[in-house]
Design a protein around this motif. Structure first.
Motif, PDB file in Angstrom:
ATOM      1  N   PRO A 133       0.824  -1.218   0.000  1.00 26.90           N
ATOM      2  CA  PRO A 133       0.000   0.000   0.000  1.00 26.90           C
ATOM      3  C   PRO A 133       0.852   1.259   0.000  1.00 26.90           C
ATOM      4  O   PRO A 133       1.919   1.314   0.610  1.00 26.90           O
ATOM      5  N   ASP A 134       0.359   2.283  -0.693  1.00 23.99           N
ATOM      6  CA  ASP A 134       1.129   3.525  -0.853  1.00 23.99           C
ATOM      7  C   ASP A 134       0.175   4.719  -0.855  1.00 23.99           C
ATOM      8  O   ASP A 134       0.130   5.493  -1.799  1.00 23.99           O
ATOM      9  N   SER A 135      -0.607   4.848   0.197  1.00 26.70           N
ATOM     10  CA  SER A 135      -1.602   5.912   0.271  1.00 26.70           C
ATOM     11  C   SER A 135      -0.997   7.197   0.821  1.00 26.70           C
ATOM     12  O   SER A 135      -0.052   7.171   1.614  1.00 26.70           O
ATOM     13  N   ASN A 136      -1.559   8.331   0.396  1.00 22.14           N
ATOM     14  CA  ASN A 136      -1.180   9.630   0.949  1.00 22.14           C
ATOM     15  C   ASN A 136      -2.234  10.164   1.915  1.00 22.14           C
ATOM     16  O   ASN A 136      -2.071  11.235   2.487  1.00 22.14           O
ATOM     17  N   ASP A 137      -3.336   9.424   2.060  1.00 25.23           N
ATOM     18  CA  ASP A 137      -4.412   9.841   2.952  1.00 25.23           C
ATOM     19  C   ASP A 137      -4.083   9.418   4.384  1.00 25.23           C
ATOM     20  O   ASP A 137      -3.719   8.264   4.640  1.00 25.23           O
ATOM     21  N   GLU A 138      -4.213  10.339   5.325  1.00 31.48           N
ATOM     22  CA  GLU A 138      -3.806  10.077   6.698  1.00 31.48           C
ATOM     23  C   GLU A 138      -4.612   8.941   7.326  1.00 31.48           C
ATOM     24  O   GLU A 138      -4.059   8.075   8.019  1.00 31.48           O
ATOM     25  N   LYS A 139      -5.925   8.911   7.084  1.00 26.92           N
ATOM     26  CA  LYS A 139      -6.752   7.850   7.670  1.00 26.92           C
ATOM     27  C   LYS A 139      -6.412   6.489   7.073  1.00 26.92           C
ATOM     28  O   LYS A 139      -6.409   5.476   7.778  1.00 26.92           O
ATOM     29  N   GLU A 140      -6.129   6.465   5.765  1.00 26.65           N
ATOM     30  CA  GLU A 140      -5.749   5.204   5.140  1.00 26.65           C
ATOM     31  C   GLU A 140      -4.375   4.752   5.618  1.00 26.65           C
ATOM     32  O   GLU A 140      -4.135   3.551   5.785  1.00 26.65           O
ATOM     33  N   LEU A 141      -3.461   5.707   5.849  1.00 27.38           N
ATOM     34  CA  LEU A 141      -2.153   5.365   6.411  1.00 27.38           C
ATOM     35  C   LEU A 141      -2.314   4.695   7.773  1.00 27.38           C
ATOM     36  O   LEU A 141      -1.696   3.667   8.062  1.00 27.38           O
ATOM     37  N   LEU A 208     -17.515  -6.841   0.380  1.00 25.58           N
ATOM     38  CA  LEU A 208     -17.386  -5.654   1.221  1.00 25.58           C
ATOM     39  C   LEU A 208     -17.275  -6.081   2.677  1.00 25.58           C
ATOM     40  O   LEU A 208     -17.837  -7.104   3.082  1.00 25.58           O
ATOM     41  N   PHE A 209     -16.559  -5.299   3.471  1.00 27.56           N
ATOM     42  CA  PHE A 209     -16.562  -5.522   4.909  1.00 27.56           C
ATOM     43  C   PHE A 209     -17.918  -5.090   5.470  1.00 27.56           C
ATOM     44  O   PHE A 209     -18.345  -3.950   5.268  1.00 27.56           O
ATOM     45  N   LYS A 210     -18.582  -5.991   6.165  1.00 26.94           N
ATOM     46  CA  LYS A 210     -19.872  -5.661   6.763  1.00 26.94           C
ATOM     47  C   LYS A 210     -19.661  -4.750   7.972  1.00 26.94           C
ATOM     48  O   LYS A 210     -18.741  -4.950   8.767  1.00 26.94           O
ATOM     49  N   ASN A 211     -20.500  -3.723   8.090  1.00 24.36           N
ATOM     50  CA  ASN A 211     -20.422  -2.743   9.190  1.00 24.36           C
ATOM     51  C   ASN A 211     -19.066  -2.033   9.224  1.00 24.36           C
ATOM     52  O   ASN A 211     -18.568  -1.661  10.289  1.00 24.36           O
ATOM     53  N   TRP A 212     -18.492  -1.820   8.053  1.00 24.29           N
ATOM     54  CA  TRP A 212     -17.159  -1.214   7.951  1.00 24.29           C
ATOM     55  C   TRP A 212     -17.142   0.212   8.490  1.00 24.29           C
ATOM     56  O   TRP A 212     -18.118   0.968   8.358  1.00 24.29           O
ATOM     57  N   ASP A 213     -16.001   0.580   9.070  1.00 24.57           N
ATOM     58  CA  ASP A 213     -15.763   1.953   9.514  1.00 24.57           C
ATOM     59  C   ASP A 213     -14.261   2.197   9.461  1.00 24.57           C
ATOM     60  O   ASP A 213     -13.475   1.372   9.941  1.00 24.57           O
ATOM     61  N   ILE A 214     -13.848   3.316   8.875  1.00 26.25           N
ATOM     62  CA  ILE A 214     -12.427   3.632   8.774  1.00 26.25           C
ATOM     63  C   ILE A 214     -11.798   3.762  10.161  1.00 26.25           C
ATOM     64  O   ILE A 214     -10.576   3.625  10.324  1.00 26.25           O
ATOM     65  N   LYS A 215     -12.627   3.957  11.193  1.00 24.35           N
ATOM     66  CA  LYS A 215     -12.128   4.101  12.560  1.00 24.35           C
ATOM     67  C   LYS A 215     -11.768   2.761  13.195  1.00 24.35           C
ATOM     68  O   LYS A 215     -11.377   2.724  14.365  1.00 24.35           O
ATOM     69  N   TRP A 216     -11.900   1.670  12.450  1.00 24.22           N
ATOM     70  CA  TRP A 216     -11.441   0.381  12.969  1.00 24.22           C
ATOM     71  C   TRP A 216      -9.975   0.448  13.385  1.00 24.22           C
ATOM     72  O   TRP A 216      -9.531  -0.294  14.251  1.00 24.22           O
ATOM     73  N   SER A 217      -9.219   1.340  12.754  1.00 28.16           N
ATOM     74  CA  SER A 217      -7.788   1.433  13.065  1.00 28.16           C
ATOM     75  C   SER A 217      -7.541   1.916  14.491  1.00 28.16           C
ATOM     76  O   SER A 217      -6.437   1.744  15.019  1.00 28.16           O
ATOM     77  N   HIS A 223     -11.193  -5.845  15.469  1.00 28.18           N
ATOM     78  CA  HIS A 223     -11.725  -5.979  14.108  1.00 28.18           C
ATOM     79  C   HIS A 223     -10.813  -6.864  13.269  1.00 28.18           C
ATOM     80  O   HIS A 223     -10.384  -6.487  12.177  1.00 28.18           O
ATOM     81  N   ARG A 224     -10.527  -8.057  13.778  1.00 31.79           N
ATOM     82  CA  ARG A 224      -9.694  -9.012  13.048  1.00 31.79           C
ATOM     83  C   ARG A 224     -10.520 -10.139  12.437  1.00 31.79           C
ATOM     84  O   ARG A 224     -10.024 -10.880  11.602  1.00 31.79           O
ATOM     85  N   LYS A 225     -11.757 -10.303  12.888  1.00 30.96           N
ATOM     86  CA  LYS A 225     -12.643 -11.309  12.316  1.00 30.96           C
ATOM     87  C   LYS A 225     -13.701 -10.585  11.497  1.00 30.96           C
ATOM     88  O   LYS A 225     -14.419  -9.735  12.023  1.00 30.96           O
ATOM     89  N   TYR A 226     -13.791 -10.946  10.227  1.00 25.41           N
ATOM     90  CA  TYR A 226     -14.594 -10.150   9.309  1.00 25.41           C
ATOM     91  C   TYR A 226     -15.847 -10.889   8.851  1.00 25.41           C
ATOM     92  O   TYR A 226     -15.838 -12.104   8.638  1.00 25.41           O
ATOM     93  N   GLU A 227     -16.912 -10.109   8.709  1.00 29.07           N
ATOM     94  CA  GLU A 227     -18.117 -10.563   8.028  1.00 29.07           C
ATOM     95  C   GLU A 227     -18.211  -9.795   6.719  1.00 29.07           C
ATOM     96  O   GLU A 227     -17.685  -8.679   6.599  1.00 29.07           O
ATOM     97  N   TYR A 228     -18.918 -10.378   5.747  1.00 32.69           N
ATOM     98  CA  TYR A 228     -18.886  -9.804   4.409  1.00 32.69           C
ATOM     99  C   TYR A 228     -20.280  -9.615   3.827  1.00 32.69           C
ATOM    100  O   TYR A 228     -21.235 -10.311   4.184  1.00 32.69           O
ATOM    101  N   TYR A 277     -11.852   1.894   1.173  1.00 35.21           N
ATOM    102  CA  TYR A 277     -11.305   0.773   1.941  1.00 35.21           C
ATOM    103  C   TYR A 277     -12.392  -0.154   2.478  1.00 35.21           C
ATOM    104  O   TYR A 277     -12.088  -1.154   3.133  1.00 35.21           O
ATOM    105  N   ARG A 278     -13.643   0.163   2.202  1.00 33.10           N
ATOM    106  CA  ARG A 278     -14.734  -0.754   2.550  1.00 33.10           C
ATOM    107  C   ARG A 278     -14.661  -2.029   1.712  1.00 33.10           C
ATOM    108  O   ARG A 278     -15.160  -3.078   2.119  1.00 33.10           O
ATOM    109  N   PHE A 279     -14.024  -1.952   0.536  1.00 33.86           N
ATOM    110  CA  PHE A 279     -13.872  -3.127  -0.318  1.00 33.86           C
ATOM    111  C   PHE A 279     -12.840  -4.069   0.291  1.00 33.86           C
ATOM    112  O   PHE A 279     -11.708  -3.673   0.565  1.00 33.86           O
ATOM    113  N   SER A 280     -13.235  -5.315   0.497  1.00 35.12           N
ATOM    114  CA  SER A 280     -12.328  -6.316   1.051  1.00 35.12           C
ATOM    115  C   SER A 280     -11.478  -6.965  -0.035  1.00 35.12           C
ATOM    116  O   SER A 280     -10.252  -6.943   0.027  1.00 35.12           O
TER     117      SER A 280
END
Length: 569
Positions: A133-141, A208-217, A223-228, A277-280
């Motif tokens: 990964p090579d993102s410049n977005d702070e939340k994605e980083l 897609l990650f079910k119930n996704w939120d960028i704040k998982w970080s 948030h290590r077990k995923y539903e889809y 990043y909701r796309f798994s």
């Protein structure tokens, strides 16, 4: 003190080291190893227990290796299957320059990417380079710093590995690549480039990650077990609008057949760029016709079970599902001078005193009359397209009444009447799922008229004396790379209404924007897209001149500024 750029580089290096831990071919292969010959769930269960790992089969069945025998037998997916996904991963399909998705070590989904550097034969072997990964977005980083999975966005070349294990690979992916010097969009055929981007494409199937939120970080260990959730991609991803998708549901009684529930716009929604990043991960799939077997929904999809989780909720296919019912739209059309006009089409057209086709209209209704002994008269009732608000990072005209050549538009409800003689070119925009918005942007291979000297506060008098260039779009990936074109009176088109153009050569003097340099190709930032005045009807032609073949572009002279035809300035 470390500056922001250096800090990001250090963070990326740490992420790269974390990403590559445990991603060697052997460990991933053990997790996703396939038994392509044994169709017995019980036999595979016994093998899985003895190896203490999950096993799967490309012929359609899968078991969990660490549960009781009864649990595994009950979770073995039964039902008809129609396509052999293992053929996607045969030795003959691996070629140098391709980019492949590989199964990761988190939950065995194909989220890792690697480029094929070398293919060995006759003893099969691969040299690969991982993408990181090579993102410049702070939340994605922050997201991938916490070792959360990333399968979309920007990537760069990472660690090299050697492997002989095909079972770690899922499918070939499509991506955009750009080098340090220039940008170009291809289907992952070369490896000499530096940066890459992966995004959902129209027609693909994704999880897609079910119930996704960028704040998982913020709490990654929770948030290590995923539903889809599973979707079909309905439009190519765009930086401005995101991507439209439709939910897919697993059909009861089949191994891995998925279908759309409901009708029309039901189950369709948009994923915005900030939620990419909701796309798994992408799931390989084949579209079904409905004649494969009894009860198979029409226009459903068979998904690769190797890219699916163990347990998925199943649904009985209803009679009114989108896969079983297809609405038919009735079009009204009228042919005139080689053009066929249909309701719903979008055309560029001339209006008033403007000598260029600066406007767009959507045909809402077509009427025509024919008096005795006279030719028929066609009238196109159009809704003129009006530009929506520009994104914050894109320059807009200060005078809001200035025609806009590219952007996102909607059709006005008030209708205007034009005739076929006033239209220039049929436009194929990217249409929103609700059919309300239309995005028109320059694409590779198109010919456009652009403003040579410009500013956002140009007024009507400035436009009356405006200078233009004609360009061909060479690349539209990150910025618009364009090639200058010029009219050469030496070449004549057999169509009197057309003009022949050729590319400007390096040794020809074309002063660009007062810079003092002479550049036949240059780049226009996407934030300056208002420089594009109008698209020009164009086609490529090859003519013979004094025994040599010359490649030229034939364009409609009416869509060009007159001074560009009269002289070469």
């Amino acid at each position: 003190m470390i500056d922001t750029t250096s800090n990001k580089l250090l963070r990326r290096r740490a992420v790269s080291e974390t990403l590559m831990k445990g991603t060697c071919a052997e460990s991933v292969g053990k997790k996703r190893k396939r038994n392509e010959y044994d169709d017995s769930c019980i036999a595979r269960y016994i093998g899985a227990v003895s190896n203490n790992r999950r096993g799967s089969s490309d012929n359609g069945d899968a078991c969990i290796g660490e549960e009781s025998a009864q649990a595994n037998i009950s979770e073995c997916v039964v039902g008809p299957k129609f396509n052999d996904f293992s053929k996607l991963r045969e030795e003959a399909n691996f070629k140098v320059g391709q980019t492949w998705a590989l199964y990761d070590t988190m939950d065995g989904m194909p989220r890792l990417y690697a480029q094929i550097r070398k293919v060995s034969a006759p003893c099969f072997g691969l040299m690969i380079t991982y993408l990181e990964p090579d993102s410049n977005d702070e939340k994605e980083l922050q997201w991938f710093e916490k070792d959360l999975p990333v399968s979309v966005g920007n990537f760069r070349l990472g660690e090299n590995k050697s492997t002989k294990d095909r079972s770690i690979f899922s499918h070939v992916i499509h991506c955009n690549e750009r080098s340090n010097a220039s940008c170009f969009s291809i289907t992952c055929r070369f490896i000499s480039t530096y940066h890459f981007s992966v995004s959902p494409r129209n027609g693909e199937t994704w999880a897609l990650f079910k119930n996704w939120d960028i704040k998982w970080s913020l709490k990654p260990d929770s948030h290590r077990k995923y539903e889809y959730e599973f979707v079909k991609i309905l439009s190519d991803y765009a930086d401005e609008t995101g991507v439209y998708v439709a939910y897919l549901h697993k059909a009861k009684g089949f191994a891995s057949v998925f279908f759309r529930m409901g009708r029309g716009y039901e189950g369709i929604f948009r994923i915005l760029p900030q939620s990419l990043y909701r796309f798994s991960h992408r799931i390989p799939s084949f579209k079904l016709t409905g004649i494969e077997g009894k009860g198979v929904p029409k226009d459903a999809y068979e998904l690769d079970k190797a890219a699916l989780p163990e347990t998925i909720e199943e649904f009985i296919v209803p009679l009114d599902s989108e896969s079983n019912i297809k609405s038919k739209r009735q079009d009204i059309y009228f042919a005139s001078k080689g053009n066929v006009f249909l309701t719903g089409q979008i055309w560029s057209f001339y209006c008033g005193d403007d000598s260029l086709p600066l406007y767009y209209g959507r045909i809402q209704k077509i009427t025509f009359t024919q008096a005795f002994m006279q030719d028929p008269v066609c009238k196109l009732h159009i809704g003129r397209l009006k530009a929506t608000r520009f994104p914050a990072d894109v320059i807009d005209w200060e005078n809001k009444g200035t025609p806009v050549g590219c952007g996102t538009f909607y059709a006005r409800k008030a209708l205007e009447i034009i005739t076929p003689s006033e239209v220039s070119l049929q436009i194929t925009p990217q249409t929103s799922i609700d059919g309300i918005e239309y995005t028109i942007l320059p694409k590779i291979g198109e010919v456009w008229v652009i403003y040579k000297y410009w500013s956002r506060d140009m007024d009507a008098e400035d436009f009356s004396f405006a200078s233009y260039n004609i360009v061909e779009i060479l690349d539209d990936t990150l910025e618009y790379k364009v090639q200058l074109l010029k009219h050469d009176p030496f070449y004549k088109d057999h169509k009197k209404e057309n003009t022949l153009l050729r590319a400007v050569k390096k040794n020809e003097s074309w002063e660009m924007e007062g810079s003092g340099s002479y550049i036949p190709t240059y780049t226009i930032p996407k934030r300056e897209r208002i420089r594009f005045s109008n698209k020009v009807p164009a086609s490529r032609v090859t003519i013979e001149m004094y025994g040599e073949l010359v490649d030229l572009i034939s364009v409609d002279s009416r869509a060009l500024p007159s001074h560009l035809i009269a002289s070469d300035h």
